[in-house]
Write an enzyme that holds these catalytic residues in place. Structure first.
Site, short mmCIF file in Angstrom:
data_model
loop_
_atom_site.label_atom_id
_atom_site.label_comp_id
_atom_site.label_asym_id
_atom_site.label_seq_id
_atom_site.Cartn_x
_atom_site.Cartn_y
_atom_site.Cartn_z
N HIS A 14 0.86 -1.20 0.00
CA HIS A 14 0.00 0.00 0.00
C HIS A 14 0.89 1.24 0.00
CE1 HIS A 14 0.45 1.28 4.28
NE2 HIS A 14 0.63 0.00 4.51
N ASP A 53 6.48 1.92 5.94
CA ASP A 53 5.06 1.58 5.95
C ASP A 53 4.30 2.48 4.98
OD1 ASP A 53 2.66 0.40 6.67
OD2 ASP A 53 2.34 1.74 8.37
N GLU A 108 -4.91 1.48 2.75
CA GLU A 108 -4.73 0.46 3.79
C GLU A 108 -4.87 1.07 5.18
OE1 GLU A 108 -2.51 -2.09 6.71
OE2 GLU A 108 -2.16 0.00 6.13
N GLU A 109 -4.34 2.27 5.36
CA GLU A 109 -4.38 2.90 6.67
C GLU A 109 -5.81 3.28 7.08
OE1 GLU A 109 -1.97 2.76 8.55
OE2 GLU A 109 -0.17 2.62 7.32
N GLU A 131 4.52 -5.70 4.34
CA GLU A 131 4.10 -4.70 5.33
C GLU A 131 5.27 -4.25 6.18
OE1 GLU A 131 2.31 -2.66 6.75
OE2 GLU A 131 0.36 -2.77 5.80
N HIS A 185 5.15 4.60 12.15
CA HIS A 185 4.01 5.54 12.18
C HIS A 185 4.39 6.89 12.79
CE1 HIS A 185 0.10 3.04 11.44
NE2 HIS A 185 0.97 2.93 10.45
#
Length: 360
Positions: A186, A198, A232-233, A259, A335
């Site tokens: 993603h 990510d 995706e998030e 991922e 993140h």
């Protein structure tokens, strides 16, 4: 008073001896011209010992230099790759830096829906044109699905999505393929992170794997769908849109999800199944450095961590077996605004393709 007794001077072992009036014939026999003083039978033994030591030292030096040469040759092959279709980690890094250069890419933003989509389509088209004369064919489809689904994640909720973005790329022999393998990444991010690990690095890896497979001089055995999903998030929406609505999804027999649960380092298989042990066996045979742990799957299935990946969607809504791979190093950066491209080593990119995408 001076004594008539002759006093002999003691000479240290190994010093050169010269005949003097005080030396008798026996001392002349004991002391040779080479400076060795002692049993004459020991001279050949010492020389042989030194010879063996010299030969052994020479062999060690030759071995060290040969090993040094092999290591450097291996590193060059590992990182640089060849233009004949081998994976090129340096080129993949360029993709990583370009994708992350626009900053955070939350769903619906200009950075995600326009800039990143535009870059990916441009690179895919270059690969298609470059490999058009080869034995394989490449088809691109931009899907913008709308839908809804319920999931027991975080205590249960219903997710609605409207025209999220999927870029699906199908690579297969020019005669077509009956069965497909799905590779998923993603390109969207959380709002405060450039998302290098990510999940931009996975998209970079997939672009380069696509380039490598498309450039092969022989037809690939099975078709592969490279899915660059853009939501995706937002709780796994784009993957649901693909697996439940895209016509290619019916031909997918297995999947690999790339991922991150950290930034860089090595990738670990932390979820697999359902059942179908053949997929794990295929991973072990294909990966140069297989690395897996059941702990991750146990933790995710327990619900302790309020997080999940597209693996859940393909497993639960597609009923197909798969493997979930993730970077795990430096989890405290995940993140955050520190998830930047410079924190991901080129060797990590190379390892990702060697240990995961080799299944394609």
């Amino acid at each position: 008073m001076e004594s008539d007794t002759t006093v002999r001077r003691l000479k240290p072992y190994g010093t050169r001896s010269f005949a003097t009036p005080d030396d008798d014939d026996s001392s002349r026999h004991r002391c040779g011209d080479n400076g060795y003083s002692g049993d004459p039978k020991r001279k050949p033994e010492v020389s042989l010992y030194l010879l063996r030591e010299g030969v052994a030292t020479s062999l060690v030096c030759v071995f060290v230099f040969a090993l040094w040469g092999l290591v450097h040759l291996s590193l060059r092959q590992l990182v640089i790759g060849k233009p004949s279709g081998d994976f090129n980690a340096v080129r993949a890094r360029v993709h990583l830096e370009q994708i992350t250069s626009v900053g955070p890419r939350p769903v619906g933003s200009h950075e995600n829906e326009v800039l990143t989509v535009g870059y990916l389509l441009e690179q895919i088209e270059k690969i298609r044109v470059e490999t058009a004369a080869g034995p394989n064919q490449l088809t691109t489809d931009v899907q913008r699905p709308t839908g809804t689904f319920s999931i027991d994640f975080l205590g249960g909720f219903t997710s609605f999505y409207d025209r999220v973005t999927n870029i699906a790329v199908r690579l297969e022999p020019k005669g077509g393929a009956k069965h497909l393998m799905l590779a998923n990444c993603h390109f969207d991010t959380v709002a405060n992170s450039p998302g290098a690990s990510d999940d931009a690095v996975s998209c970079a890896v997939m672009l380069e794997v696509l380039h490598s497979l498309a450039n092969q001089s022989t037809p690939i055995h099975h078709g592969v769908v490279f899915l660059f999903n853009g939501a995706e998030e937002n709780i796994l929406q784009a993957s649901h849109g693909f697996i439940t609505q895209h016509p290619w999804a019916k031909q997918v027999r297995a999947f690999i999800n790339l991922e991150a649960a950290g930034v860089g380092g090595k990738e670990v298989v932390f979820q697999t199944g359902p059942e179908n042990p053949w997929l794990v066996e295929a991973y072990v045979q294909a990966a140069k450095h297989p690395f897996a742990s059941v702990v991750g799957q146990e933790v995710f299935q327990s619900g302790i961590i309020p997080s999940d990946t597209d693996f859940r969607i393909y497993r639960d809504f597609g009923n197909i077996p798969g493997i979930d791979l993730a970077f795990i190093e430096n989890g405290f950066i995940y993140h955050t605004k520190y998830d930047t491209a410079d924190r991901i080593l080129t060797d990590s990119i190379q390892r990702a393709v060697s240990d995961g995408s080799a299944l394609c």
